[in-house]
Scaffold this active site. Structure first.
Site, PDB file in Angstrom:
ATOM      1  N   LYS A  54       0.848  -1.200   0.000  1.00  0.00           N
ATOM      2  CA  LYS A  54       0.000   0.000   0.000  1.00  0.00           C
ATOM      3  C   LYS A  54       0.881   1.247   0.000  1.00  0.00           C
ATOM      4  CE  LYS A  54      -3.775  -2.443   2.287  1.00  0.00           C
ATOM      5  NZ  LYS A  54      -4.393  -2.830   3.559  1.00  0.00           N
ATOM      6  N   GLN A  98      -4.229  -1.511   9.981  1.00  0.00           N
ATOM      7  CA  GLN A  98      -4.122  -2.833   9.350  1.00  0.00           C
ATOM      8  C   GLN A  98      -4.649  -3.917  10.297  1.00  0.00           C
ATOM      9  OE1 GLN A  98      -3.083  -3.497   6.100  1.00  0.00           O
ATOM     10  NE2 GLN A  98      -3.793  -5.558   6.558  1.00  0.00           N
ATOM     11  N   ASP A 121     -10.863   3.086   4.538  1.00  0.00           N
ATOM     12  CA  ASP A 121     -11.227   1.676   4.352  1.00  0.00           C
ATOM     13  C   ASP A 121     -12.748   1.511   4.262  1.00  0.00           C
ATOM     14  OD1 ASP A 121      -9.007  -0.033   4.130  1.00  0.00           O
ATOM     15  OD2 ASP A 121      -8.566   0.147   6.268  1.00  0.00           O
TER      16      ASP A 121
END
Ligand code: NDP
Length: 294
Positions: A54, A98, A121
Site C-alpha cells: 500500500k 491494518q 477503508d
C-alpha cells in the site's frame, strides 16, 4: 470453453495512473499532498507485506505515506491515543489500521474511533450507512475493486443474478449491498451465502456472476458454476508456498466465460481503490478547512 482472464493487475495499473494524474492536478490547485497514514501493530508477516504494498503504491502515485509501526504488546489505550491524534492532525487525510490487531485490542472499538472523514477503508458505521443508502462518501476498497473489474470486463450486471459467497463486514456484506444499488456495475439480483446456507452449490449454479470471498482454498469447483458465468475470486489463501484463491481456477475456467486469477485479480484492485478513497478524503478535508478558514 476457456474463460477470458480478467487481469486485475492491468486494470489496477491503469486506475493508479489515472489517480496519479488527479493527485498531481489536485496538488497544483490546492498545494496539498494527499497523505495516508498506516498503523501496523505487531509483526504479522502478511500484514507487513500488505502495508508495504500500500505504501509503495502511494508513493508511486504521488501520495505522502507514513507508517506507524507499534509493538505487538501495544495496549488499547496507546492505540486509541494514536488514532485520536491522527484524527486531529490536519496533515493526515486517510487512516488505515491494518487488521488483524493483537488479541488484547478491541478491534471494533479502534475502527469506531477513526473519524469517518478519514476512514478510507470505509469500515465506520457512518460510511457503511451512507453506502447502503446509495449516497456513498467512500466505497469499501475490495468490493469497489470487484465492481471496477466487472466494468472493465464488460460484464452485464444489471438484472444478473449475483451470488456472493461470504458475509464478512469487509467483503461479502458490502459487496452484496453495492451490487444491489442503482448504478454502474449494480442493479443485480443478489444472493448472499455463508456457512449456514443450505444447498450453497445449487444456489451458486444459478448465478450469472459468482463472487467468492470465504477464505477456503479452491472451494468453488467446476460443477458449482453455470456455463458462461463470470467468476470473481476474492480469496487469498496460503497453501504451502503458494497463494490460491477460493476458486478451483483451472477446472472452473473451462466452464466460466470470464474469471479473475489469484494472484493478480482482485488484490491489486483493493490497493487502487484505497488510493482513490485517500484522494477523495484529501479533497473533502481540504474543502472543509477552506470553508472553516473563511
Ligand atoms: P472472513 O473470514 O471474515 O469471512 C468469511 C466468510 O465466508 C464468512 O461469512 C463465513 O461464513 C463464510 N464461509 C467460510 N467458510 C465457508 C464455507 N465452507 N461455506 C460457506 N461460507 C463459508 O473473511 P474475509 O471476508 O475477510 O475474506 C475472505 C477471503 O478474501 C479471504 O481469503 C481473504 O484473505 C480474502 N481477502 C482478499 C482481499 C483482496 O484484496 N483480494 C481483501 C480482503 C479479504 P459465516 O459468516 O457463517 O462464518
Amino acid at each position: 470453453m476457456s474463460a477470458r482472464i480478467i487481469d486485475g493487475k492491468q486494470v489496477a495499473a491503469q486506475l493508479r495512473e489515472q489517480i496519479a494524474a488527479e493527485v498531481a492536478q489536485f496538488q497544483a490547485e490546492s498545494g496539498v499532498t494527499p497523505h495516508l497514514v498506516a498503523v501496523l501493530v505487531g509483526g504479522d508477516p502478511a500484514s507487513a507485506v500488505y502495508v508495504r504494498n500500500k505504501q509503495n503504491a502511494c508513493s508511486k502515485a504521488g501520495f505522502r505515506s507514513t507508517l506507524h509501526k507499534l509493538p505487538a504488546e501495544t495496549t488499547q489505550a496507546e492505540l486509541l491515543k494514536l488514532v485520536l491524534d491522527l484524527n486531529n492532525d490536519p496533515d493526515v487525510h486517510g487512516i488505515l489500521v491494518q487488521l488483524p490487531l493483537p488479541e488484547q485490542i478491541n478491534e471494533q472499538a479502534i475502527l469506531d474511533a477513526v473519524t469517518p472523514l478519514k476512514d478510507v477503508d470505509c469500515f465506520h458505521a457512518e460510511n457503511v450507512g451512507l453506502m447502503v443508502q446509495g449516497r456513498p462518501r467512500y466505497l469499501p476498497c475490495t468490493p469497489h475493486g470487484v465492481q471496477q473489474l466487472l466494468i472493465a470486463s464488460g460484464t452485464v450486471v444489471a438484472g444478473a443474478h449475483a451470488v456472493v459467497l461470504g458475509r464478512s463486514e469487509i467483503v461479502g456484506k458490502p459487496m452484496a449491498m453495492m451490487l444491489v444499488q442503482r448504478g454502474a456495475a449494480a442493479n443485480a439480483t443478489v444472493t448472499i451465502c455463508h456457512s449456514k446456507t443450505k444447498d450453497l452449490a445449487g444456489l451458486c449454479r444459478q448465478a450469472d456472476i459468482v463472487i467468492a470471498a470465504i477464505g477456503q482454498p479452491k472451494f468453488v469447483t467446476a460443477d458449482m458454476v453455470k456455463p458462461g458465468a463470470v467468476v470473481i475470486d476474492v480469496g487469498i489463501n496460503r497453501v504451502g508456498d503458494q497463494l490460491v484463491g477460493d476458486v478451483d481456477y483451472g477446472p472452473v475456467s473451462e466452464v466460466a466465460s470470464a474469471i479473475t486469477p489469484v494472484p493478480g485479480g482482485v488484490g491489486p484492485m483493493t490497493i487502487a481503490m484505497l488510493l482513490k478513497n485517500t484522494l477523495t478524503a484529501a479533497r473533502i478535508l481540504t474543502k472543509m478547512s477552506g470553508i472553516a478558514g473563511r
